[in-house]
Write a protein that holds these residues in place. Structure first.
Motif, PDB file in Angstrom:
ATOM      1  N   HIS A  79       0.693  -1.328   0.079  1.00 55.65           N
ATOM      2  CA  HIS A  79       0.137  -0.054   0.015  1.00 55.65           C
ATOM      3  C   HIS A  79       1.233   1.015   0.179  1.00 55.65           C
ATOM      4  N   LEU A  80       1.119   1.680  -1.159  1.00 58.29           N
ATOM      5  CA  LEU A  80       2.440   2.512  -1.387  1.00 58.29           C
ATOM      6  C   LEU A  80       2.098   3.900  -0.887  1.00 58.29           C
ATOM      7  N   PHE A  81       0.794   4.391  -1.865  1.00 58.96           N
ATOM      8  CA  PHE A  81       0.297   5.604  -1.719  1.00 58.96           C
ATOM      9  C   PHE A  81      -0.322   5.782   0.507  1.00 58.96           C
ATOM     10  N   ALA A  82      -0.346   4.744   1.081  1.00 61.70           N
ATOM     11  CA  ALA A  82      -0.381   5.035   2.422  1.00 61.70           C
ATOM     12  C   ALA A  82       0.234   5.026   3.162  1.00 61.70           C
ATOM     13  N   ILE A  83       1.551   4.602   3.147  1.00 62.75           N
ATOM     14  CA  ILE A  83       2.743   4.897   3.926  1.00 62.75           C
ATOM     15  C   ILE A  83       3.194   6.784   3.645  1.00 62.75           C
ATOM     16  N   GLY A  84       3.132   6.791   2.895  1.00 63.04           N
ATOM     17  CA  GLY A  84       3.300   8.579   3.007  1.00 63.04           C
ATOM     18  C   GLY A  84       2.711   9.349   4.197  1.00 63.04           C
ATOM     19  N   PRO A  85       1.795   9.459   3.624  1.00 53.96           N
ATOM     20  CA  PRO A  85       0.511  10.066   5.182  1.00 53.96           C
ATOM     21  C   PRO A  85       0.570   9.741   6.342  1.00 53.96           C
ATOM     22  N   VAL A  86       0.772   8.117   6.089  1.00 53.40           N
ATOM     23  CA  VAL A  86       0.947   7.921   7.781  1.00 53.40           C
ATOM     24  C   VAL A  86       2.395   8.095   8.770  1.00 53.40           C
ATOM     25  N   VAL A  87       3.036   7.873   7.732  1.00 53.94           N
ATOM     26  CA  VAL A  87       4.674   8.392   8.394  1.00 53.94           C
ATOM     27  C   VAL A  87       4.180   9.813   8.443  1.00 53.94           C
ATOM     28  N   TYR A  88       3.626  10.584   7.552  1.00 55.95           N
ATOM     29  CA  TYR A  88       3.238  11.961   7.804  1.00 55.95           C
ATOM     30  C   TYR A  88       2.132  12.048   9.472  1.00 55.95           C
ATOM     31  N   PHE A  89       1.537  12.025   9.523  1.00 51.84           N
ATOM     32  CA  PHE A  89       0.336  11.738  10.947  1.00 51.84           C
ATOM     33  C   PHE A  89       0.993  11.650  11.801  1.00 51.84           C
ATOM     34  N   TYR A  90       1.492  10.372  11.629  1.00 49.80           N
ATOM     35  CA  TYR A  90       2.417  10.231  12.743  1.00 49.80           C
ATOM     36  C   TYR A  90       3.066  11.480  13.484  1.00 49.80           C
ATOM     37  N   VAL A  91       3.932  11.698  12.806  1.00 49.13           N
ATOM     38  CA  VAL A  91       5.445  12.931  13.036  1.00 49.13           C
ATOM     39  C   VAL A  91       4.495  13.797  14.068  1.00 49.13           C
ATOM     40  N   GLN A  92       3.382  14.567  13.155  1.00 47.27           N
ATOM     41  CA  GLN A  92       1.970  15.104  13.675  1.00 47.27           C
ATOM     42  C   GLN A  92       1.871  15.402  15.420  1.00 47.27           C
ATOM     43  N   SER A  93       1.004  13.877  14.857  1.00 51.13           N
ATOM     44  CA  SER A  93       0.539  13.574  16.395  1.00 51.13           C
ATOM     45  C   SER A  93       1.551  13.263  17.682  1.00 51.13           C
ATOM     46  N   LEU A  94       2.917  12.846  17.150  1.00 52.90           N
ATOM     47  CA  LEU A  94       4.148  13.135  18.957  1.00 52.90           C
ATOM     48  C   LEU A  94       4.942  14.531  18.852  1.00 52.90           C
ATOM     49  N   LEU A  95       4.946  15.140  17.342  1.00 51.77           N
ATOM     50  CA  LEU A  95       4.930  16.939  17.977  1.00 51.77           C
ATOM     51  C   LEU A  95       3.361  17.933  17.959  1.00 51.77           C
ATOM     52  N   ASN A  96       3.000  17.171  18.261  1.00 50.89           N
ATOM     53  CA  ASN A  96       1.699  18.338  18.656  1.00 50.89           C
ATOM     54  C   ASN A  96       1.214  17.879  19.309  1.00 50.89           C
ATOM     55  N   PRO A  97       0.570  17.848  19.997  1.00 48.24           N
ATOM     56  CA  PRO A  97      -0.006  17.463  21.625  1.00 48.24           C
ATOM     57  C   PRO A  97      -1.830  17.952  21.158  1.00 48.24           C
ATOM     58  N   GLY A  98      -1.558  18.882  19.940  1.00 50.37           N
ATOM     59  CA  GLY A  98      -3.569  19.543  19.843  1.00 50.37           C
ATOM     60  C   GLY A  98      -3.460  18.653  18.542  1.00 50.37           C
ATOM     61  N   LYS A 187      13.909  13.740  19.907  1.00 50.51           N
ATOM     62  CA  LYS A 187      14.909  13.008  18.885  1.00 50.51           C
ATOM     63  C   LYS A 187      14.703  11.175  17.877  1.00 50.51           C
ATOM     64  N   TRP A 188      14.010  11.186  18.760  1.00 53.04           N
ATOM     65  CA  TRP A 188      13.274   9.881  18.074  1.00 53.04           C
ATOM     66  C   TRP A 188      12.674   9.850  16.754  1.00 53.04           C
ATOM     67  N   VAL A 189      12.279  11.685  16.855  1.00 53.39           N
ATOM     68  CA  VAL A 189      10.813  11.511  15.399  1.00 53.39           C
ATOM     69  C   VAL A 189      12.860  11.592  14.822  1.00 53.39           C
ATOM     70  N   ARG A 190      13.854  12.852  14.967  1.00 53.90           N
ATOM     71  CA  ARG A 190      14.645  12.294  14.307  1.00 53.90           C
ATOM     72  C   ARG A 190      14.896  11.353  13.711  1.00 53.90           C
ATOM     73  N   ASN A 191      15.831  10.383  14.526  1.00 56.95           N
ATOM     74  CA  ASN A 191      16.305   9.034  14.242  1.00 56.95           C
ATOM     75  C   ASN A 191      14.995   8.534  13.436  1.00 56.95           C
ATOM     76  N   PHE A 192      13.703   8.461  13.625  1.00 55.35           N
ATOM     77  CA  PHE A 192      12.775   7.665  12.576  1.00 55.35           C
ATOM     78  C   PHE A 192      12.602   8.744  11.190  1.00 55.35           C
ATOM     79  N   LEU A 193      13.158   9.472  11.268  1.00 57.89           N
ATOM     80  CA  LEU A 193      13.255  10.433   9.495  1.00 57.89           C
ATOM     81  C   LEU A 193      14.449   9.694   8.648  1.00 57.89           C
ATOM     82  N   ILE A 194      14.969  10.039   9.617  1.00 62.52           N
ATOM     83  CA  ILE A 194      16.299   9.338   8.891  1.00 62.52           C
ATOM     84  C   ILE A 194      16.390   7.632   8.591  1.00 62.52           C
ATOM     85  N   ALA A 195      15.678   6.914  10.103  1.00 59.87           N
ATOM     86  CA  ALA A 195      15.294   5.281   9.355  1.00 59.87           C
ATOM     87  C   ALA A 195      14.776   5.313   8.125  1.00 59.87           C
TER      88      ALA A 195
END
Length: 216
Positions: A79-98, A187-195
């Motif tokens: 599901h190649l078209f779903a992976i990108g948005p999931v990563v994007y919203f995961y990063v948002q949910s980690l960094l933005n409590p709201g 830093k987890w987000v940084r390492n996750f994005l590097i991966a």
């Protein structure tokens, strides 16, 4: 169930099982604690497990045995078209409590939904309307069509850039208002994005190698 336990199929099976188990635990945490980030990470692990499934099951002999081959050909695994948005919203949910996922943001998953509908139409047409393998007469998996792999890679690269921009914006913002910004910059987000970047680069190398192999 048919499964040839060779070196590669067994190795991939270990990764597959671990990802499925952790995906289940993260989704459970999302439900119990009402935290969005574990749910998105669990969704990502599920997609990653499905992504490696064609190779795992291929090495296990599914592409050489019926009805397993037919299942692999008609059931979408990558599901190649779903992976990108999931990563994007995961990063948002980690960094933005709201952060709250809204119906408006479902637009990001339209390409993934359209691909699912496309694969569903192939199955309906071949099994119900035509009664024969029309779409998959060549016996190749549509998940590995060049157009889908290339467009899926571009989609993942695009959402990686959005995720990276969101992370950099957040990092610069908290550095302006907090003295202990480095401990809160996730830093987890940084390492996750590097991966994720490493995976994209590896995928690019493999696609390039496959292209040159076809030219030969």
């Amino acid at each position: 169930m048919h499964f040839d336990f060779g070196f590669y199929s067994s190795l991939l099976l270990i990764f597959f099982v671990h990802m499925i188990v952790y995906a289940f635990l993260l989704v459970r945490k999302r439900i119990l604690q009402q935290l969005p980030a574990p749910g998105w990470l669990g969704f990502f692990l599920l997609l990653a497990a499905l992504y490696i499934s064609p190779w795992m099951l291929g090495f296990a002999g599914w592409y050489d045995t019926q009805p397993y081959k037919q299942f692999l050909l008609y059931f979408p695994m990558q599901h190649l078209f779903a992976i990108g948005p999931v990563v994007y919203f995961y990063v948002q949910s980690l960094l933005n409590p709201g952060f709250v996922f809204t119906r408006k943001q479902l637009v990001h998953f339209i390409p993934a939904l359209l691909y699912l509908l496309f694969t569903a139409w192939m199955a309906v047409y071949d099994f119900i309307i035509a009664g024969d393998t029309v779409f998959l007469a060549d016996g190749t998996d549509r998940d590995f069509d060049t157009w889908y792999q290339l467009s899926g890679f571009v989609s993942m690269l695009y959402y990686f850039s959005l995720s990276l921009r969101y992370y950099l914006f957040y990092r610069d913002l908290i550095r302006q208002v907090l003295s202990n910004a480095d401990t809160l910059a996730f830093k987890w987000v940084r390492n996750f994005l590097i991966a994720i970047l490493a995976i994209l680069l590896a995928r690019l190398i493999l696609m390039a190698a496959g292209l040159f192999a076809d030219l030969d």
